[in-house]
Scaffold this motif. Sequence first.
Motif, short mmCIF file in Angstrom:
data_model
loop_
_atom_site.label_atom_id
_atom_site.label_comp_id
_atom_site.label_asym_id
_atom_site.label_seq_id
_atom_site.Cartn_x
_atom_site.Cartn_y
_atom_site.Cartn_z
N ARG A 57 -4.82 5.28 2.19
CA ARG A 57 -6.05 4.91 1.41
C ARG A 57 -4.89 4.12 -0.14
N LYS A 58 -5.02 3.48 -1.27
CA LYS A 58 -4.48 2.63 -1.83
C LYS A 58 -3.71 3.41 -2.79
N ARG A 59 -4.50 4.62 -3.50
CA ARG A 59 -3.86 4.50 -4.92
C ARG A 59 -3.36 6.17 -3.92
N ALA A 60 -2.45 5.95 -2.94
CA ALA A 60 -2.45 7.57 -2.52
C ALA A 60 -1.32 8.58 -3.80
N GLU A 61 -0.60 7.36 -5.26
CA GLU A 61 -0.10 8.67 -6.27
C GLU A 61 -0.94 9.94 -6.43
N PHE A 62 -2.11 9.71 -6.12
CA PHE A 62 -3.42 10.87 -6.42
C PHE A 62 -3.94 11.57 -5.52
N PHE A 63 -3.85 13.00 -6.21
CA PHE A 63 -4.74 13.61 -5.68
C PHE A 63 -5.84 13.66 -4.86
#
Length: 947
Positions: free
Chosen positions: A829-835
């Motif tokens: 995922r590109k924005r893996a820092e978010f759930f």
Amino acid sequence: LDSASSATLPAAAPLPCRKQPFLREHIYNKASRRPSTQQANPAMRGQSIFRFAKVLPDKQEYKHAQLFAPSATSSSIACSSRFIATNAVSNGRVAVLPTDFSLYKSKNTPATISAHAGGVADLAFSPFHPELLATCGDECVRGWKIPTAGGLEEDLTESTFNVSNQCGLANALRFHPHVDGLLAVGCKAGVQLVDVNSAKVCASFELKDAAVSIAWDYFGKQLACIGKNYQMFLADPRTANDTTLAGTKASGFRPQNAVFNGRTNRLIVAGLSSSRQPELRMFDPRNLSESLIEQELNLSPGLMMPLYDIDTHLLALTLRGSSVVRLYDVTKAVKRGEMKQIANKMLPSSLNGTCAMPKWGCDVMQTEVMKMFSTTKDGTIMPISIRVPRKIDGFHEELYPDTLPNKASDVDLGAWMEGKDPLIRLVSVDSRLSNFNNQKVETKNTASKEELEAKKKESIKAKVLKKSEVRARIECKLKRSAFVHLGGTQTRSKDAYYFDIKVDRPVNGHRNLDVNSKYIAFPWKTIGGSGVAIVERKVRKFGRLNDTFKVRGHSDQVTAFALSRLQPNLMATASVDGLVKVWKLPEKLDSDQKEPSVTLECSGRVLGIAFHPRASNVLLTWSRGIDVCHMRLWDLQDAKEPKVLIEEHGEAEIMSVDFNADGSMIATTAKDGKLRVIDLRANKTVKEFSIDEATRGAHAFWLNVKGDKIATVGFAKGNDRQIGIYNVEDGKSLASVDFDGDSGAMMPYFDIDTKLLYVASSGAPSIQFFLLSENSPYVEKLSAFKAHHDFKGFKMLPKIESNVKAVEVNVGWQLGKNELKSISFTLPRKRAEFFQDDIFIPTASMKPTASSKHWFDRKESTVKYISLQPTGMTPLSQAPKEELTERQKKYQSQKLAAVKPKAKGCLGHETAAEVRAHFQNLATLMDTNSNPWDAGGEQEDDDDWSD
């Protein structure tokens, strides 16, 4: 060519058209084997122009043909430019159908040819007479003439020729590519040449093996033979004897079928390697002991059927029992060291046999460079077109190099047998196109104005529909699933998995592994009786596992075991003697468990056990008695007798059981080919219907929480693995997809939250991923994961054990021959820092929602769902807007500039049209005669221009 040689050439026959087109004729020199007038094709100087060819199956299938099982050594199908011939439903008969689908009439029993009483081994059409069919079987070769007007409308029993074989049982047939009436027959003791005009054997030679496959070279001088004992022979059949016959057996290689590589005269052989892996090899005919190319294919073993087009250098490869068609570019294969694969198409059904139509039958106006016909496992004939995509429809000359004509050469059979070789004359494909265009012009002149207008509207409508279909296909490809890049990772370090374990024989249904949030269980090889190893997953360190604790309470072989996910310390085991023992494991394992807490008695061999997914202390068992299969539902707190006894399956052995979301009903598959939906507490069958996947090892899963659709995985007819989607209300099949022909037992797992289906196979190292849905197309094949070792068991951990911060969709465990490894299935995922709340939806809790007494009293117990969102992690749906990249910023500025109002000119104009109108208005007001430079104006003196 000198005048003497040119005088011997026969005059070309005039074409049936109004204007004679130009025929480009190439006459080959026998010594150099190169064309004397061939011009270099600029498109072929670099890469092949056919590298973008596509394999497109036709939707217009020949159904209800009721085909018989094909021959073991041949494809049992042949076609000419007019007819298709294949084995019929009755042994020894041949069904004949037209290649033009508009002339096809669907019949349950089509007209057939009574060819051979003992069965048809092979069949072939004459390349010069599309109505002449030759068949072989028993110890004879027969010829049949199919009526050209209307085709075969009634059974045909009288043959045009009948030749008895001198070399024993006939196995293969091939007509000579240039000499009319010459047929080569591969027999049990050798090869013989048959003159079909006089129905006599004109030559024969013996081999040290039975010829099961034969092929002529491009020039018709040599004949390649493959023997039953995997030997390859190459000979000139006119002078074949002990001195001229070259034969060899490749080390470990098992050839099946061979084709010649056109003018280069190299031999392409399809067969099996020493490890029984499908393989393509290329040989130089001068040295069959060493191959030029050895190319292994990732396919299941089976009869390989190669088809080669000498004009485009394309090799189409199919495999009996497989639904995949592969296309290879053989151009410069020796220089590259491989035959480059350019297309890989999976068809909706498995193939039994394949044949190619002559080039003169292809639709050149649709850029069709090759056309095949394939028989499928369900008794239909599927046309398959190979086309090169072009932006503009119509004839593209560069796609159709000069090809062999559909007329015989000037050398007759007698001259050829004396050693004279025919001169190869190539003709242009556009001669056929010219004839086609002339026919269209004549139709246009004779048609009325109204008819032409109607045809014009129909053609426009057809083009619109065609564009709509193409656009729909493109949009379907662009709508990619969120799980398209799903992958798996597995460690190789011995410090991260268990090894040196002693796995016992597999249990029933290959359910050899079970896991919950605390333990891992698998069968362990013990002395005396049978045991199940227990590993504390979070306590026991990785490494050597030769001293683990076991559950040992059965004197007979263990047939089933299960771990409870609601009560992690609860375990059940069953054996052949019909005893089911329930174990309450201690909080800390320090010794083998030998005393069960509860013992249950079942009748016959226990096939499987399963804990209830929502109620505590509820166990389901199913066993096979003498004359009936029983299912029992137990209350472990009061286990004297089963609370429910189900006998809905009769004598059919149960293969799989799956609970619905709240545990009130189960879906079962049995060996009688039926799927049953059973209400447990009411003890009655709610729905019952037949499924296609129940031939062997069928598994059923509830597709959604509502319980109105069920997915099945199993083996269909023909030993093909298949996924099916069914509507529970009426038992209607919504989708049925074949995905491979592997014969290993399946160990599937379905994640109802993500609708992902994982299919592992016993004895294979790969797991295939599928995305199931409740709407069309229902089944989407994703990627696959290849483990380090073969699978003997496979099971997933509960969803709450996944690391959602690393976008870990599931965590599975693999049981190998002597190792136990975990597999992490992650999604990039590109924005893996978010759930990722679009992936991790609320899942069912692993805590009991009802006690056993509460559940058996039929009190409602709702399913509790919990969120997997970690504390302090922001959901992706609530995340701040992502900053644009430099490329995105540039694109946005270009869009804004396009819609931004333009600045006004010095005269107040805003558009080019206003400026144009302004100067046109000025031009009308100007006096053209006042210009001193105009011819008609008044001449001025030179002083007017001086200072």
